[in-house]
Design a protein around this motif. Structure first.
Motif, PDB file in Angstrom:
ATOM      1  N   PHE A 282     104.303 -15.105   3.342  1.00 39.72           N
ATOM      2  CA  PHE A 282     103.325 -15.534   4.357  1.00 39.72           C
ATOM      3  C   PHE A 282     103.826 -16.789   5.062  1.00 39.72           C
ATOM      4  CE2 PHE A 282      99.724 -17.569   6.285  1.00 39.72           C
ATOM      5  CZ  PHE A 282      99.138 -16.508   6.959  1.00 39.72           C
ATOM      6  N   PHE A 283     104.184 -17.817   4.275  1.00 40.07           N
ATOM      7  CA  PHE A 283     104.847 -19.002   4.847  1.00 40.07           C
ATOM      8  C   PHE A 283     106.339 -18.875   4.558  1.00 40.07           C
ATOM      9  CE2 PHE A 283     100.581 -20.643   3.629  1.00 40.07           C
ATOM     10  CZ  PHE A 283     100.136 -21.004   4.888  1.00 40.07           C
ATOM     11  N   ALA A 284     107.175 -19.227   5.514  1.00 38.73           N
ATOM     12  CA  ALA A 284     108.626 -19.112   5.308  1.00 38.73           C
ATOM     13  C   ALA A 284     109.073 -20.012   4.157  1.00 38.73           C
ATOM     14  CB  ALA A 284     109.362 -19.467   6.597  1.00 38.73           C
ATOM     15  N   PHE A 285     108.401 -21.178   3.983  1.00 33.95           N
ATOM     16  CA  PHE A 285     108.779 -22.103   2.914  1.00 33.95           C
ATOM     17  C   PHE A 285     108.643 -21.489   1.522  1.00 33.95           C
ATOM     18  CE2 PHE A 285     109.554 -25.937   5.337  1.00 33.95           C
ATOM     19  CZ  PHE A 285     110.356 -26.663   4.471  1.00 33.95           C
ATOM     20  N   GLU A 286     107.773 -20.474   1.384  1.00 28.56           N
ATOM     21  CA  GLU A 286     107.594 -19.852   0.069  1.00 28.56           C
ATOM     22  C   GLU A 286     108.878 -19.229  -0.453  1.00 28.56           C
ATOM     23  OE1 GLU A 286     103.616 -17.688  -0.535  1.00 28.56           O
ATOM     24  OE2 GLU A 286     103.772 -17.913   1.639  1.00 28.56           O
ATOM     25  N   SER A 287     109.769 -18.808   0.471  1.00 31.27           N
ATOM     26  CA  SER A 287     111.015 -18.178   0.029  1.00 31.27           C
ATOM     27  C   SER A 287     111.903 -19.178  -0.707  1.00 31.27           C
ATOM     28  CB  SER A 287     111.764 -17.583   1.223  1.00 31.27           C
ATOM     29  OG  SER A 287     112.183 -18.606   2.106  1.00 31.27           O
ATOM     30  N   ALA A 288     111.652 -20.486  -0.501  1.00 29.27           N
ATOM     31  CA  ALA A 288     112.435 -21.524  -1.174  1.00 29.27           C
ATOM     32  C   ALA A 288     111.695 -22.104  -2.370  1.00 29.27           C
ATOM     33  CB  ALA A 288     112.780 -22.639  -0.191  1.00 29.27           C
ATOM     34  N   GLN A 289     110.463 -21.661  -2.565  1.00 27.44           N
ATOM     35  CA  GLN A 289     109.618 -22.150  -3.664  1.00 27.44           C
ATOM     36  C   GLN A 289     109.452 -23.663  -3.678  1.00 27.44           C
ATOM     37  OE1 GLN A 289     111.949 -19.844  -6.395  1.00 27.44           O
ATOM     38  NE2 GLN A 289     110.183 -18.566  -6.893  1.00 27.44           N
ATOM     39  N   VAL A 290     109.379 -24.225  -2.484  1.00 28.77           N
ATOM     40  CA  VAL A 290     109.003 -25.640  -2.351  1.00 28.77           C
ATOM     41  C   VAL A 290     108.016 -25.721  -1.185  1.00 28.77           C
ATOM     42  CG1 VAL A 290     111.132 -26.653  -3.262  1.00 28.77           C
ATOM     43  CG2 VAL A 290     110.983 -26.123  -0.814  1.00 28.77           C
ATOM     44  N   TRP A 291     107.282 -26.841  -1.108  1.00 31.99           N
ATOM     45  CA  TRP A 291     106.347 -27.033   0.002  1.00 31.99           C
ATOM     46  C   TRP A 291     106.759 -28.265   0.799  1.00 31.99           C
ATOM     47  CZ3 TRP A 291     103.315 -23.188   1.227  1.00 31.99           C
ATOM     48  CH2 TRP A 291     102.858 -22.313   0.235  1.00 31.99           C
ATOM     49  N   PRO A 292     106.534 -28.239   2.103  1.00 36.00           N
ATOM     50  CA  PRO A 292     106.739 -29.462   2.891  1.00 36.00           C
ATOM     51  C   PRO A 292     105.522 -30.386   2.735  1.00 36.00           C
ATOM     52  CG  PRO A 292     105.990 -27.691   4.317  1.00 36.00           C
ATOM     53  CD  PRO A 292     106.092 -27.103   2.923  1.00 36.00           C
ATOM     54  N   ASP A 293     105.571 -31.586   3.307  1.00 37.24           N
ATOM     55  CA  ASP A 293     104.415 -32.496   3.289  1.00 37.24           C
ATOM     56  C   ASP A 293     103.440 -32.159   4.411  1.00 37.24           C
ATOM     57  OD1 ASP A 293     105.397 -34.465   1.194  1.00 37.24           O
ATOM     58  OD2 ASP A 293     107.073 -34.423   2.611  1.00 37.24           O
TER      59      ASP A 293
END
Ligand SMILES: *Cc1c(COP(=O)(O)O)cnc(C)c1O
Length: 462
Positions: A282-293
Motif C-alpha cells: 500500500f505504501f512504497a516504504f513498506e517494501s523496505a520495512q521502515v517508516w519515514p518521519d
C-alpha cells in the motif's frame, strides 16, 4: 491507421460542437499546465467529455485508453459507480466546512484508517489540497520541529538527483528537474542534491543493491559534514516518477533510514505518486520495512476524483507542537483542508482496496503487464526495460534519441491517433494504468505502443 476499440459502447453525444471547436476555445482562454502554448497552435489539445473505466471519450465518442491514469491519479477507473455513490451521498450531507475548530466524520474516519495502515507509526494527518502543498507542509513541520527542540539552525534540506516533489517554490527547491526549475532559480533556496540510487547506473557486475549502497555512501558523506544544519532528507520511495521513472532497490530506503537516525535528520517519504498500492505494497516504504518521519500522499488517495493531499507524521513530531503558546502550534492552513467530498472519495477508494483485495489483484496485473511488454527487452532500439508494481518503463537508446529529438512529441501524437493516452518523459516511455485495466486491454496497450514506436522512429526528424 487502426484505432483501438473500447469494450464499452460509445454513447452518442448531444453536443453539436466539434472537438476542434472546443480546442480553439480552449486555446483562447485556458493556459494549459506543463505546456508550451505555442506548440498547441499546430497540435491543439484533445477534448474529453466523458470517462468510463480505463477509457476516455471525446465529443465524437472516440475512445482513448488512459495508460497514465490521468497523471497518475486514477486508481479504479473513471466514473466508478462505488466512488460516485460515496461522493453523492456525502454531497447530500455537507459539501464543505472549514477544518479549524470543526471536524466531520469523513476526515476522522480517513485519518484513523491511514493511521491504521501505517500500524500507527504515522498517526497524525494534516490536510491540504495538492501534492506540492503536502511537501511544503512536511518541510515546514520538519524545520519547526527542530526549532521547538532547540536546533533552529537545522534549516537545510536534501533531495536526490532527478527528484520531483512539486512546483510551488518550496517544493520546487527539492525538485531536481532543470526544465521546471531553471527559470525560477533566483527565487528558490539552495538545497543539497545527492546521488540517486537509480538502478540504471549499475556498472558491469553491479546489482541494484550495489548502486543503493553507493548512493547511501554519498548521503553519509554529506550528513557527516553537514547534519547539524540539515532538517530533512526527502525521497520518492522505489520510483522517482517524474525523474524518468528511475527505480531503485528498497535497500536504499533502509540505509537512508539508518543514516537519518544516526545523524538526527528527518526522513520525508513522498508517496504522492507511488503510494496507494502502485508499487505492490500500500505504501512504497513498506517494501523496505521502515517508516519515514513524514509521509506525503495525494494523487491516488482520492482515486483521481478530487484534489486532496495529506502529510502524515509521527507522534514524536506531533507532540513537539503541543504547548500553551499559540505560535508553537503548526499554524499552516488551506481553505479546502480536509474537504468532506474528497475525504469521502478517499474512504470509498480504501473500501475498494479491502473488499476487492486490490493488492493481491495488482500482483497479477503486474504479471500481465510484464508479459505483454516482454518485447521491450528484445527490441534493439530500447534499453532499461524495468518495472515496479504496476509501473513499467523503458528508454530509447541514446543513439536513437539523438537521431529523433522530437521523439516524445511524436510518440504522444501517434499514441493518441491510435486511441492511447500516453505522454513519454523525454526518451522514457512508461505506462501506469488504472488498477481496473483488463488483461485484454493491457495487450491492446502494449501492441498500440509498439506500433506508435515504429511510426515515431520511422519518420525522420531532420
Ligand atoms: C505529482 C507529484 C507532486 C506534486 O503534486 P501536485 O498535486 O501536482 O502538486 C509531488 N511529489 C511527487 C512525487 C509527485 O509525483
Amino acid at each position: 491507421m487502426t484505432r483501438l476499440s473500447s469494450t464499452h459502447s460509445t454513447q452518442s453525444i448531444q453536443s453539436t460542437e466539434t472537438s476542434s471547436h472546443w480546442a480553439a476555445r480552449s486555446l483562447a482562454s485556458v493556459w494549459h499546465p506543463c505546456t508550451q502554448m505555442q506548440h498547441h497552435q499546430a497540435h491543439p489539445p484533445q477534448v474529453i467529455v466523458r470517462g468510463q473505466g480505463v477509457w476516455l471519450f471525446d465529443d465524437q465518442g472516440r475512445p482513448f485508453l488512459d495508460c497514465v491514469s490521468s497523471w497518475w491519479t486514477n486508481l479504479f477507473g473513471h466514473a466508478n459507480p462505488r466512488i460516485n455513490a460515496a461522493i453523492q451521498e456525502q454531497l447530500g450531507r455537507i459539501e464543505h466546512v472549514m477544518l479549524a475548530g470543526l471536524t466531520h466524520p469523513p476526515v476522522v474516519e480517513l485519518s484513523e484508517k491511514l493511521s491504521a495502515l501505517t500500524q500507527h507509526h504515522l498517526g497524525h494527518a494534516f490536510y491540504a489540497s495538492d501534492g506540492a502543498s503536502a511537501v511544503e507542509i512536511a518541510m515546514k513541520m520538519s524545520h519547526h520541529f527542530w526549532r521547538q527542540t532547540g536546533q533552529a539552525q537545522k534549516n537545510e534540506f536534501v533531495c536526490l538527483a532527478s527528484s520531483y516533489h512539486g512546483e510551488t517554490l518550496g517544493a520546487l527547491s527539492l525538485t531536481d528537474v532543470p526544465l521546471f526549475r531553471s527559470a525560477y532559480e533566483s527565487l528558490i533556496k539552495g538545497v543539497h542534491t545527492v546521488m540517486s540510487p537509480d538502478a540504471r547506473q549499475a556498472q558491469s557486475g553491479e546489482s541494484a543493491d550495489d548502486v543503493a549502497r553507493r548512493a547511501a555512501q554519498a548521503l553519509e558523506e554529506l550528513l557527516k559534514s553537514r547534519a547539524t544544519h540539515i532538517s530533512a532528507l526527502i525521497v520518492e520511495p522505489r520510483v522517482q516518477c517524474a525523474g524518468h521513472m528511475a527505480m531503485h532497490s528498497p535497500l536504499y530506503l533502509r540505509l537512508a533510514r539508518e543514516l537519518c537516525d544516526r545523524h538526527g535528520v528527518h526522513l520525508i517519504g513522498d508517496e504522492i505518486a507511488v503510494g496507494c498500492g502502485r508499487t505492490g505494497t500500500f505504501f512504497a516504504f513498506e517494501s523496505a520495512q521502515v517508516w519515514p518521519d513524514f509521509l506525503t500522499l495525494s494523487k491516488g488517495i482520492s482515486a483521481g476524483y478530487l484534489p486532496l493531499s495529506i502529510c502524515l507524521s509521527t507522534p514524536t513530531i506531533y507532540e513537539a507542537f503541543l504547548s500553551e503558546h499559540m505560535a508553537q502550534g503548526f499554524l499552516h492552513s488551506h481553505s479546502y483542508s480536509g474537504n468532506p467530498l474528497a475525504c469521502s472519495a478517499a474512504l470509498a477508494a480504501l473500501a475498494i482496496f479491502e473488499s476487492d483485495q486490490v493488492l493481491a489483484h495488482n500482483l497479477s496485473l503486474a504479471h500481465h503487464i510484464k508479459t505483454a511488454f516482454h518485447w521491450t527487452h528484445d527490441d534493439e532500439r530500447l534499453e532499461h526495460s524495468r518495472q515496479t508494481g504496476t509501473i513499467l518503463a523503458f528508454d530509447l537508446k541514446p543513439a536513437w534519441a539523438q537521431r529523433h529529438p522530437r521523439f516524445s512529441t511524436l510518440m504522444h501524437q501517434h499514441c493518441m491517433a491510435q486511441g492511447l493516452l500516453l505522454r513519454p518523459i523525454g526518451e522514457t516511455v512508461y505506462v501506469m494504468p488504472p488498477f481496473v485495466i483488463q488483461e485484454e486491454e493491457v495487450s491492446q496497450m502494449s501492441q498500440g505502443i509498439q506500433m506508435a514506436l515504429d511510426l515515431s522512429l520511422a519518420s525522420s526528424d531532420e
